[in-house]
Structure formats: C-alpha cells, structure tokens
Design an enzyme around this catalytic site. Structure first.
Site, PDB file in Angstrom:
ATOM      1  N   GLU A  98       0.839  -1.193   0.000  1.00  0.00           N
ATOM      2  CA  GLU A  98       0.000   0.000   0.000  1.00  0.00           C
ATOM      3  C   GLU A  98       0.878   1.247   0.000  1.00  0.00           C
ATOM      4  O   GLU A  98       1.928   1.280   0.641  1.00  0.00           O
ATOM      5  CB  GLU A  98      -0.851  -0.058   1.270  1.00  0.00           C
ATOM      6  CG  GLU A  98      -1.665   1.140   1.615  1.00  0.00           C
ATOM      7  CD  GLU A  98      -2.331   1.005   2.974  1.00  0.00           C
ATOM      8  OE1 GLU A  98      -3.202   1.834   3.272  1.00  0.00           O
ATOM      9  OE2 GLU A  98      -1.975   0.074   3.739  1.00  0.00           O
ATOM     10  N   ASP A 201      14.178  -2.577  13.563  1.00  0.00           N
ATOM     11  CA  ASP A 201      15.067  -1.578  12.936  1.00  0.00           C
ATOM     12  C   ASP A 201      14.403  -0.211  13.066  1.00  0.00           C
ATOM     13  O   ASP A 201      14.245   0.524  12.091  1.00  0.00           O
ATOM     14  CB  ASP A 201      15.308  -1.939  11.472  1.00  0.00           C
ATOM     15  CG  ASP A 201      16.477  -1.165  10.844  1.00  0.00           C
ATOM     16  OD1 ASP A 201      17.223  -0.509  11.607  1.00  0.00           O
ATOM     17  OD2 ASP A 201      16.626  -1.208   9.622  1.00  0.00           O
TER      18      ASP A 201
END
Length: 292
Positions: A98, A201
């Site tokens: 998306e 991360d």
C-alpha cells in the site's frame, strides 16, 4: 518507468492478490533507501509502492519483509503498509505494498506513537526469535529460537556480526575476544522479560507521519526479542522527541538500569553498520565494549 515485462507480472500478481483486475497506468521512481529501487505506481485501484532489488544477491529478502509487515499488521496496534505481493522476474525481486500518504503530525503525535510501540511490545510468544531468518538492511538476521534472551542475543546477533566484521578485518582479534567475553556476561546484564514483538530496525528513517497525523512504521526486521532493543535503536541516530520516551516509560516502565544497557543494545545495529558501511562506526563499538 518500470519495464513492460515487470509491469505485466505485477498486474497479474496484484490482480490475483486483490481479486480485481489491476492495471498499472504509470510509475515514478522515488527515494527509498540504500539498496532498493523504489517506485510509486499508479493503478486503476489507487497508488501503490514498489521495491525492486537483485534476486540473486538478496534471496528471499522481500518474502521475509512481506511476512514481517503482515505480522505487525495482524496485531492491529500501529499503522503499517498493507503488503500486497512479492515475487521474482527477470533477475529482480519485487515487493508491492500500500502507498502511505504523508500528513502533518497531530498535537499528540509522539504520545500516540509511544503508546502504539508499547502496545506492540506487549505482543508476546513463548520464545525469543521468529519462525524464519530475515534481513536487517542487506544482512541476514538469524532468528533461531531460544528461551533465554541472553543466549539469543549472543548466538543470533552479536557473534554472527562479530565474525563478519572480523573476517572483513573491521575489528581486531582483541575486539573479537572482548565481544566473546561480553557474551558470557549477558545473563547477568539483562533483566528477564517476556519476548516482545519488535519492529527490529526502529530508527527515524523507518517511520513516517501518515495522513491521519499518526505514525506509520515500515521496513521492519521483525522478531520477538527484548523490548529495550527497539528503544535503543530509536536513540542511535536521533529523531525521536523526548515525549516519546516519557510516554513509553509511563505506560510500560523499563527495568532499573536501562540507561546503562542502551549501548549494549546498540552494539548489534552498530556492528551491522560497521559491516555494511565501514570503519566510521568502529569507535562507537569500542566505546561501548569498554563499558563492560
């Protein structure tokens, strides 16, 4: 503009995934990281985001990223781009998600972001690790399950990166021996906590302000680990407001001594950066090791 072969492949994959005929009308290359080509593609069903990289050089990278995005989305605690498809064609790997439109931060952006990360960290499972190895940046990240965080951190994080750095002659034999000694001390350094679902991360380059004024996170290196890893990563390169930390601490307080463990948790991403980008991170690693 992406080539016609890839365009046909993407149209077919997305049509099957979304169960509606997808036609790609246009693509525009945009900035999106160090190792991937990234595009905004316009389709008859709206805009989507495309990543491309070398299938041979990074095998399985986008399959693992697709899985990580889905893992985060399934918890429904923070905005994550919906993964739409992945595959390989003509020597290239691709991932389609998306397209997340950017917006302006809401007045309570940082408080809301912290609360969302706290809810993410409340998601747990019986062991540290994950069902598959994945990637952090372009480096393989091992997720072999262990019941002990200290053992997991040693054998899946510090020791593999230490060996890579040593083989590249980025650290000395003395550094290698110091990291090995540190790994033996880990059980007494980390407090016991249940495994927490981590982004893996979580630095300022891997979140954005969405159209609703709230945080959206992406580019994960998902696993279940010690939650201080995510929080230490947010501090490594800056970009997080102090309100984020105050709110997180109010919702889900860290165990005493967390300040002294920040460097310990940052040792892994610093070793990643040393292996990927070279010696500019060496002094930071040495400074952390001297503290233990």
């Amino acid at each position: 503009m992406i080539d016609e072969v890839l365009q046909r492949e993407l149209s077919a994959v997305l049509s099957a995934q979304l169960r509606v005929k997808i036609q790609i009308n246009q693509s525009e290359r945009i900035h999106g990281g160090d190792i991937n080509e990234t595009y905004r593609i316009q389709t008859n069903e709206g805009d989507m985001f495309l990543k491309l990289n070398n299938a041979r050089r990074y095998p399985g990278m986008f399959a693992r990223e697709y899985d990580g995005l889905q893992e985060l989305r399934d918890k429904n605690v923070i905005a994550v781009p919906r993964p739409l498809g992945f595959g390989e064609t003509a020597g290239k790997s691709y991932l389609v998600t998306e397209f997340m439109a950017k917006g302006a931060a809401s007045p309570d952006f940082w408080e809301n972001f912290a609360a969302s990360v706290a809810r993410l960290h409340q998601q747990t499972q019986p062991f540290f690790g994950y069902r598959d190895a994945n990637y952090i940046g372009s480096i393989k990240q091992y997720n072999t399950p262990y019941n002990s965080w200290a053992v997991f951190y040693a054998f899946n994080r510090l020791l593999p990166l230490m060996r890579m750095a040593y083989d590249q002659q980025a650290i000395t034999t003395a550094d290698k021996e110091q990291i090995e000694r540190l790994c033996k001390k880990l059980p007494e350094l980390f407090p016991e906590e249940p495994p927490a679902l981590l982004h893996g991360d979580l630095w300022s380059g891997n979140f954005m302000i969405g159209a609703n004024g709230k945080a959206c996170i992406f580019d994960p290196a998902v696993y279940y680990g010690h939650r201080e890893m995510d929080l230490a990563m947010t501090r490594l390169f800056g970009g997080f407001d102090t309100r984020f930390y105050y709110t997180y601490q109010a919702i889900m307080p860290l165990a005493p001594g967390w300040q002294q463990r920040i460097g310990l948790c940052q040792l892994y991403p610093l070793l990643v950066h040393l292996v990927l980008f070279g010696g500019s991170y060496y002094n930071d690693i040495k400074e952390i090791l001297q503290g233990f």
